[in-house]
Design a protein around this motif. Structure first.
Motif, mmCIF file in Angstrom:
data_model
loop_
_atom_site.group_PDB
_atom_site.id
_atom_site.type_symbol
_atom_site.label_atom_id
_atom_site.label_comp_id
_atom_site.label_asym_id
_atom_site.label_seq_id
_atom_site.Cartn_x
_atom_site.Cartn_y
_atom_site.Cartn_z
ATOM 1 N N LEU A 1 -0.815 5.193 -0.870
ATOM 2 C CA LEU A 1 -2.107 5.270 -0.195
ATOM 3 C C LEU A 1 -2.064 6.138 1.076
ATOM 4 O O LEU A 1 -3.051 6.823 1.363
ATOM 5 C CB LEU A 1 -2.603 3.856 0.152
ATOM 6 N N SER B 1 0.831 -1.213 0.000
ATOM 7 C CA SER B 1 0.000 0.000 0.000
ATOM 8 C C SER B 1 0.863 1.260 0.000
ATOM 9 O O SER B 1 0.474 2.292 -0.562
ATOM 10 C CB SER B 1 -0.929 0.006 1.218
ATOM 11 N N ALA C 1 -6.108 -3.927 -0.054
ATOM 12 C CA ALA C 1 -5.116 -2.930 -0.468
ATOM 13 C C ALA C 1 -3.922 -2.870 0.473
ATOM 14 O O ALA C 1 -2.948 -2.169 0.191
ATOM 15 C CB ALA C 1 -5.767 -1.555 -0.552
ATOM 16 N N SER D 1 -11.935 3.457 -0.748
ATOM 17 C CA SER D 1 -11.022 2.458 -1.310
ATOM 18 C C SER D 1 -11.712 1.623 -2.379
ATOM 19 O O SER D 1 -11.134 1.337 -3.435
ATOM 20 C CB SER D 1 -10.481 1.565 -0.187
ATOM 21 N N THR E 1 -9.917 2.178 -5.908
ATOM 22 C CA THR E 1 -9.004 1.090 -6.254
ATOM 23 C C THR E 1 -9.708 -0.212 -6.604
ATOM 24 O O THR E 1 -9.070 -1.134 -7.117
ATOM 25 C CB THR E 1 -8.034 0.816 -5.088
ATOM 26 N N GLU F 1 -13.246 2.983 3.792
ATOM 27 C CA GLU F 1 -13.517 1.710 3.100
ATOM 28 C C GLU F 1 -14.277 1.961 1.802
ATOM 29 O O GLU F 1 -13.947 1.385 0.742
ATOM 30 C CB GLU F 1 -14.322 0.798 4.016
ATOM 31 N N LEU G 1 -10.026 -2.210 2.068
ATOM 32 C CA LEU G 1 -8.819 -1.753 2.753
ATOM 33 C C LEU G 1 -7.871 -2.912 3.021
ATOM 34 O O LEU G 1 -6.657 -2.803 2.835
ATOM 35 C CB LEU G 1 -9.192 -1.060 4.067
#
Length: 462
Positions: free
Chosen positions: A374, A369, A433, A422, A426, A419, A430
């Motif tokens: 991130l 990450s 990731a 994310s 992505t 969350e 979480l």
């Protein structure tokens, strides 16, 4: 703001205005008589006097109006019990019980020889009423005190944010047009203040920046307390005469705890030899020093310049308070930012005073990450009041977000928002990731333990 009369070469004395009471200059008294009566005195002698005097007055009125039944024990309404009820509302159950015992002593004194007629139900009902009213009063006084402390903390945070936003606006809006006359930006000025705050060079650096940004020619900074001003300056710029501590403008600044300038004419038309006097106040409102300006250009004495003086002084004193309060944590955890440590200490004080806790959300980032940046992306999603600390361990990083006056529900709401972000940005959760949240509640008044846990998470020891 109308410009002040110019200072002549012969040193013509100038007049300033008597300060008018401001909204924040003193305590607000209730406008009604009932409001004044609702203010409970904290002096033990006054509390004891009221506890004895009110029931005695009730008994005396009973003897005057109804001598056959002075305590109204056989009447349709027990009027004498209003005295203990009022005491219980003002001071709590103990004062109410004290008033009830005075009524009991009064009944025994009035009914000598007839104690066998003691009204048991009358006194039992009165005691129950007083206890209920007293407990209600204690509960709401505690809630009010807790709300006042919490509101005071939020007011401090709001004032700090207003200063930061105003200084940021100055840094961006005026940088280009004043680059020639002022070779450094406001951001550079704040960085200089932050680096020297608390050191011996701090006062001199502050005056140098004020001279650059506000065109102050003769200015001095003196140490001050509520009792008065020390006439030995911490630092000075230009040719400053000896301090006149009794100067009307200086006295006005001490009384109002606000920046005062020559355009504010005193009502009694007293003269002042200074142009500006500004107190330096810490976060608790205690005075730290006094800035006195003797000379500055005529056209520099305008609202925006005065605001800049006030804000730079506030930023400097905020830095002093931050360093002093954050010092124990910085000594134990040198990698912790001073602002984060200061806020943790201040919230611990709020908890000890009100039992209102705060919460830290620690987001643990694995190497995969970190490679995708991130931590920096999530950092942009922080709330305005939150303090942040990106703690770096060996291969891991922990982004700690300190949420003032928050609970586990606050932390869970923030984690749910991250969350969702994310999943949208992505396409992964979480955990997928490589981000794992931890919730640390500041509910024991020991912030150092919580911050040490953040370091252990970063080092993968938690």
């Amino acid at each position: 703001m109308s410009p002040p009369p110019p200072q002549t070469a012969t040193g013509t004395r100038r007049t300033v205005a008597q300060p008018t009471p401001t909204a924040g200059g003193g305590k607000h008294l209730p406008a009604t008589l009932l409001g004044k009566l609702a203010i409970a005195d904290t002096r033990p002698a006054v509390m004891l006097g009221e506890t004895v005097l009110l029931p005695v007055i009730a008994i005396a009125l009973g003897l005057l109006v109804n001598p056959q039944d002075a305590l109204w024990a056989n009447a349709a309404f027990p009027w004498a019990w209003l005295a203990p009820v009022i005491l219980a509302l003002r001071y709590g159950p103990l004062s109410g019980l004290g008033g009830a015992f005075v009524l009991l002593a009064g009944w025994l004194a009035v009914n000598l020889g007839h104690w066998h007629q003691f009204p048991q139900v009358y006194f039992l009902g009165g005691l129950i009423l007083v206890m209920l009213v007293g407990e209600f009063s204690s509960l709401w006084r505690a809630r009010t005190r807790r709300a006042e402390i919490t509101q005071g903390y939020l007011d401090q945070r709001l004032e700090h944010l207003v200063r930061q936003h105003y200084l940021l606006r100055l840094s961006h809006d005026r940088l280009e047009q004043e680059l020639i006359g002022r070779p450094m930006s406001m951001r550079d000025a704040l960085a200089s203040l932050q680096s020297t705050s608390g050191s011996a060079q701090g006062p001199a650096t502050l005056l140098r920046l004020l001279a650059q940004y506000c065109q102050l020619e003769s200015v001095a900074l003196y140490p001050a307390t509520d009792e008065g001003i020390d006439e030995t300056p911490l630092a000075q710029t230009g040719r400053m005469p000896a301090l006149r501590a009794s100067d009307p403008l200086v006295m006005q600044a001490l009384e109002t705890r606000k920046l005062c300038h020559i355009s504010q004419a005193l009502a009694n038309q007293q003269n002042s030899q200074y142009l500006v006097a500004a107190p330096l106040l810490d976060l608790g409102g205690d005075i730290y020093g006094m800035l006195v300006v003797d000379e500055m250009p005529f056209f520099s004495l305008q609202d925006e310049n005065l605001q800049t003086i006030n804000l730079l002084l506030g930023y400097y004193t905020d830095g002093l308070a931050t360093q002093a309060l954050a010092a124990p944590i910085i000594e134990a955890l040198p990698q912790c930012p001073p602002g984060f440590a200061f806020e943790a200490q201040r919230l611990a004080h709020v908890y000890r005073s009100t039992q209102v806790g705060s919460v830290i959300v620690a987001l643990e980032f694995l190497p995969r990450s970190i490679e995708r940046s991130l931590p920096e992306q999530i950092l942009r999603l922080k709330r305005e009041l939150d303090e942040t600390w990106l703690c770096e361990g060996g291969e891991r990083q922990v982004l700690a977000l300190l949420m003032p006056l928050g609970s586990r529900a606050t932390a869970e709401g923030y984690i749910a928002r991250i969350e969702q972000w994310s999943q949208q940005s992505t396409g992964q959760s979480l955990a997928e990731a490589g981000v794992f949240p931890h919730v640390i509640v500041l509910d024991d008044g020991k912030p150092l333990d919580a911050l040490q846990r953040i370091v252990r998470i970063a080092e993968h020891h938690a």
